[in-house]
Design a protein around this motif. Structure first.
Motif, mmCIF file in Angstrom:
data_model
loop_
_atom_site.group_PDB
_atom_site.id
_atom_site.type_symbol
_atom_site.label_atom_id
_atom_site.label_comp_id
_atom_site.label_asym_id
_atom_site.label_seq_id
_atom_site.Cartn_x
_atom_site.Cartn_y
_atom_site.Cartn_z
ATOM 1 N N ARG A 98 0.826 -1.184 0.000
ATOM 2 C CA ARG A 98 0.000 0.000 0.000
ATOM 3 C C ARG A 98 0.870 1.247 0.000
ATOM 4 O O ARG A 98 0.589 2.223 -0.702
ATOM 5 N N GLU A 99 1.960 1.236 0.831
ATOM 6 C CA GLU A 99 2.834 2.401 0.877
ATOM 7 C C GLU A 99 3.543 2.597 -0.451
ATOM 8 O O GLU A 99 3.780 3.721 -0.881
ATOM 9 N N THR A 100 3.922 1.513 -1.119
ATOM 10 C CA THR A 100 4.570 1.635 -2.416
ATOM 11 C C THR A 100 3.623 2.272 -3.424
ATOM 12 O O THR A 100 4.016 3.155 -4.195
ATOM 13 N N LEU A 101 2.365 1.861 -3.408
ATOM 14 C CA LEU A 101 1.380 2.450 -4.325
ATOM 15 C C LEU A 101 1.189 3.925 -4.022
ATOM 16 O O LEU A 101 1.168 4.761 -4.935
ATOM 17 N N ARG A 102 1.055 4.259 -2.727
ATOM 18 C CA ARG A 102 0.865 5.659 -2.364
ATOM 19 C C ARG A 102 2.089 6.485 -2.723
ATOM 20 O O ARG A 102 1.970 7.651 -3.131
ATOM 21 N N THR A 103 3.281 5.907 -2.572
ATOM 22 C CA THR A 103 4.502 6.641 -2.920
ATOM 23 C C THR A 103 4.560 6.921 -4.411
ATOM 24 O O THR A 103 4.882 8.030 -4.838
ATOM 25 N N ARG A 104 4.237 5.903 -5.199
ATOM 26 C CA ARG A 104 4.266 6.096 -6.650
ATOM 27 C C ARG A 104 3.189 7.075 -7.104
ATOM 28 O O ARG A 104 3.429 7.910 -7.974
ATOM 29 N N LEU A 105 2.008 6.953 -6.513
ATOM 30 C CA LEU A 105 0.956 7.897 -6.864
ATOM 31 C C LEU A 105 1.300 9.306 -6.396
ATOM 32 O O LEU A 105 0.923 10.293 -7.042
ATOM 33 N N GLY A 106 2.017 9.409 -5.268
ATOM 34 C CA GLY A 106 2.446 10.727 -4.807
ATOM 35 C C GLY A 106 3.406 11.367 -5.801
ATOM 36 O O GLY A 106 3.333 12.576 -6.056
ATOM 37 N N TRP A 107 4.319 10.583 -6.345
ATOM 38 C CA TRP A 107 5.234 11.111 -7.363
ATOM 39 C C TRP A 107 4.440 11.544 -8.600
ATOM 40 O O TRP A 107 4.682 12.631 -9.147
ATOM 41 N N LEU A 108 3.502 10.706 -9.010
ATOM 42 C CA LEU A 108 2.684 11.042 -10.180
ATOM 43 C C LEU A 108 1.863 12.299 -9.919
ATOM 44 O O LEU A 108 1.802 13.217 -10.770
ATOM 45 N N HIS A 109 1.236 12.369 -8.749
ATOM 46 C CA HIS A 109 0.389 13.519 -8.411
ATOM 47 C C HIS A 109 1.215 14.800 -8.353
ATOM 48 O O HIS A 109 0.752 15.871 -8.791
ATOM 49 N N ILE B 263 -5.600 17.709 -23.263
ATOM 50 C CA ILE B 263 -4.601 16.844 -22.628
ATOM 51 C C ILE B 263 -4.455 17.190 -21.151
ATOM 52 O O ILE B 263 -4.449 16.300 -20.282
ATOM 53 N N VAL B 264 -4.352 18.486 -20.823
ATOM 54 C CA VAL B 264 -4.217 18.845 -19.406
ATOM 55 C C VAL B 264 -5.514 18.565 -18.657
ATOM 56 O O VAL B 264 -5.493 18.317 -17.445
ATOM 57 N N GLY B 265 -6.659 18.583 -19.362
ATOM 58 C CA GLY B 265 -7.906 18.185 -18.722
ATOM 59 C C GLY B 265 -7.871 16.720 -18.312
ATOM 60 O O GLY B 265 -8.325 16.354 -17.210
ATOM 61 N N MET B 266 -7.328 15.857 -19.170
ATOM 62 C CA MET B 266 -7.195 14.447 -18.815
ATOM 63 C C MET B 266 -6.183 14.255 -17.689
ATOM 64 O O MET B 266 -6.369 13.400 -16.803
ATOM 65 N N VAL B 267 -5.120 15.062 -17.704
ATOM 66 C CA VAL B 267 -4.154 14.991 -16.605
ATOM 67 C C VAL B 267 -4.820 15.380 -15.291
ATOM 68 O O VAL B 267 -4.533 14.797 -14.237
ATOM 69 N N LEU B 268 -5.717 16.374 -15.331
ATOM 70 C CA LEU B 268 -6.437 16.764 -14.117
ATOM 71 C C LEU B 268 -7.233 15.593 -13.554
ATOM 72 O O LEU B 268 -7.249 15.369 -12.336
ATOM 73 N N LEU B 269 -7.900 14.844 -14.405
ATOM 74 C CA LEU B 269 -8.652 13.682 -13.916
ATOM 75 C C LEU B 269 -7.721 12.663 -13.276
ATOM 76 O O LEU B 269 -8.048 12.069 -12.231
ATOM 77 N N VAL B 270 -6.538 12.447 -13.866
ATOM 78 C CA VAL B 270 -5.560 11.530 -13.271
ATOM 79 C C VAL B 270 -5.081 12.060 -11.924
ATOM 80 O O VAL B 270 -4.951 11.318 -10.946
ATOM 81 N N ALA B 271 -4.802 13.370 -11.861
ATOM 82 C CA ALA B 271 -4.332 13.965 -10.607
ATOM 83 C C ALA B 271 -5.394 13.880 -9.515
ATOM 84 O O ALA B 271 -5.070 13.679 -8.337
ATOM 85 N N ILE B 272 -6.655 14.032 -9.888
ATOM 86 C CA ILE B 272 -7.732 13.936 -8.892
ATOM 87 C C ILE B 272 -7.793 12.523 -8.319
ATOM 88 O O ILE B 272 -7.863 12.328 -7.094
ATOM 89 N N VAL B 273 -7.743 11.515 -9.191
ATOM 90 C CA VAL B 273 -7.809 10.129 -8.724
ATOM 91 C C VAL B 273 -6.615 9.809 -7.830
ATOM 92 O O VAL B 273 -6.753 9.233 -6.738
#
Length: 484
Positions: A2-13, A144-154
């Motif tokens: 779980r921490e690995t997923l959150r860490t990777r998503l944190g980098w992405l976010h 494209i940045v609109g789709m990135v916003l949806l990814v950032a929200i998730v």
């Protein structure tokens, strides 16, 4: 795991969110103001002092038809915009590449109102949709940045879901600056999450054909001796008032909004404010006789769904109260982007090896969060300072907007790369305060008659300038208290 997923998503976010956040903050800010694009255009044309719309008379429609004929003689494709609650004039407009400009007519008499040509609120609307980079390139970037916003929200929801409720309830705005910024980011993000998702999703969907174009249709064969297209008939010989009455009867529940002309027909389209479904239903009449043709409507489930998506995003159906709600929600969405940009820099400021990059990020933050509001206020003030009779004055207004923003960007980057980003913040926040506070003064000095004729409109636009000045000066004061 779980921490690995959150860490990777944190980098992405963080990294993906920062890159897109710079553009998204500009898109949300200009889109929020564009909710009142027609009202801003009225403010920027103080010569137009009509308070309430009236149905266009036959005399006014005939006068508009004469102007259409004159535009056709010059090779300009123009159309008629009928009076509405938000724009009470009868307009003959054409597209100049960025905005719809043209003559404003009194709908009762047909007399041309000597209004100054202006870029108007259309500048904010066009920047929101295309970043002023052209209809195709700009729209693709925005999508494209609109789709990135949806990814950032998730990714943001997944990162903070374990402590989301305690962070919102505590709201430690008086805690350390990093904790306070994070709590403000989370609170605004959660409260306005449905709005941001709706705007991002509908914005991407209504322009999806720009990214995933449909399969091209085969072009019809070219005939060697194909006849030239017929010229548009002279509209001055066909009265428009009877056609408008027939169109109103043919489009039940929808008020006509536009009249477009083609070589063989005239089309009267339903207005965008008729309902939440943004249709393009229209009644056609043959030229030059004016005989009615079959009414064009779309009623399939897919078409109705897309019409609803368009209607929800553009919100042209919205009454004033809902329009203000869109505006406030858009500003709060802008605050989510802005606080995210600040958090990105604050969390990484002390990491070794990134001083140059983070100084650049500091300068970009100032450019977006202080330079853009300064440019928007400078654009409004430029409308009052550029001579009303100057040829091409709409281009001058647009030039003022981008010149002020470019100067702010140069100043911010110069100071930030020297390690003096706090000086750029203080200077540009002070500039926003000065421009916003002086806007009502300049408006009263330059256009006292328009202020008296439409006090509500002018107080609303000037009041938004004063509100921006108040926020900027308060931020500048807090920045001085807390240090750089």
């Amino acid at each position: 795991m779980r921490e690995t997923l959150r860490t990777r998503l944190g980098w992405l976010h963080g990294w993906l969110g920062y890159g897109a956040g710079l553009v998204l903050a500009c898109i949300f800010a200009t889109g929020s103001v564009a909710m009142f694009n027609m009202e801003i255009t009225r403010w920027m044309q103080p010569e137009v002092q009509l308070a309430t719309p009236v149905p266009p008379t036959a005399l006014a429609l005939d006068a508009a038809a004469h102007l259409i004929a004159a535009e056709q003689a010059r090779g300009v494709s123009a159309f008629i915009a009928l009076p509405s609650a938000r724009s009470p004039t009868l307009d003959v407009l054409h597209y100049n590449g960025h905005e719809f400009v043209g003559a404003r007519l009194d709908p009762a008499t047909g007399a041309v109102i000597p209004a100054r040509i202006t870029a108007g609120g259309g500048l904010f609307y066009n920047f929101h949709h295309t970043l002023f980079l052209g209809a195709r390139v700009g729209t693709v970037i925005v999508n494209i940045v609109g789709m990135v916003l949806l990814v950032a929200i998730v990714s943001g929801v997944v990162i903070h879901i374990h402590a989301l409720v305690p962070d919102i309830i505590l709201l430690r705005l008086s805690a350390a600056r990093l904790r306070a910024w994070l709590d403000a980011h989370l609170l605004a993000g959660v409260l306005f999450l449905p709005f941001m998702v709706m705007m991002a999703y509908t914005g991407v969907l209504v322009k999806a054909d720009m990214i995933v174009p449909a399969a091209p249709r085969p072009a019809p064969p070219v005939q060697a001796n194909a006849p030239l297209p017929a010229p548009v008939p002279d509209m001055t010989r066909l009265p428009l008032a009877p056609l408008l009455a027939r169109a109103r009867a043919s489009l039940p529940g929808q008020e006509p909004g536009f009249i477009l002309f083609a070589p063989q027909r005239v089309s009267i389209f339903a207005g965008d404010a008729s309902s939440a479904f943004l249709t393009r239903d229209h009644a056609d009449f043959s030229l030059p006789e004016g005989h009615p043709l079959p009414v064009s409507t779309t009623a399939s489930p897919i078409a109705r769904t897309m019409q609803l998506m368009h209607g929800l995003h553009y919100a042209r159906f919205a009454p004033p109260g809902l329009r203000w709600l869109y505006f406030i929600s858009g500003l709060c969405g802008t605050a989510v982007m802005a606080s995210g940009l600040v958090l990105f820099v604050m969390k990484r400021r002390r990491h070794a090896g990134h001083r140059g990059a983070h100084r650049l990020a500091d300068g970009l933050n100032v450019t977006v969060m202080a330079g853009l509001p300064a440019a928007m206020l400078g654009f409004l003030e430029g409308n009052r300072l550029v001579p009303a009779t100057l040829t091409g004055r709409e281009d001058w207004e647009t030039g003022i907007f981008f010149t002020v923003w470019a100067l702010c960007a140069v100043h911010a980057l110069f100071q930030a790369l020297r390690g003096q980003a706090h000086r750029a913040w203080r200077a540009q926040l002070g500039l926003v305060g000065l421009l916003g506070a002086s806007l009502p003064v300049l408006d009263l000095l330059c256009c006292p008659a328009a202020f008296r004729a439409l006090p509500g409109l002018h107080m609303a636009v000037d009041g938004m300038g004063v509100a921006a000045a108040t926020v900027a000066l308060y931020a500048r004061y807090r920045l001085g208290q807390q240090g750089a």
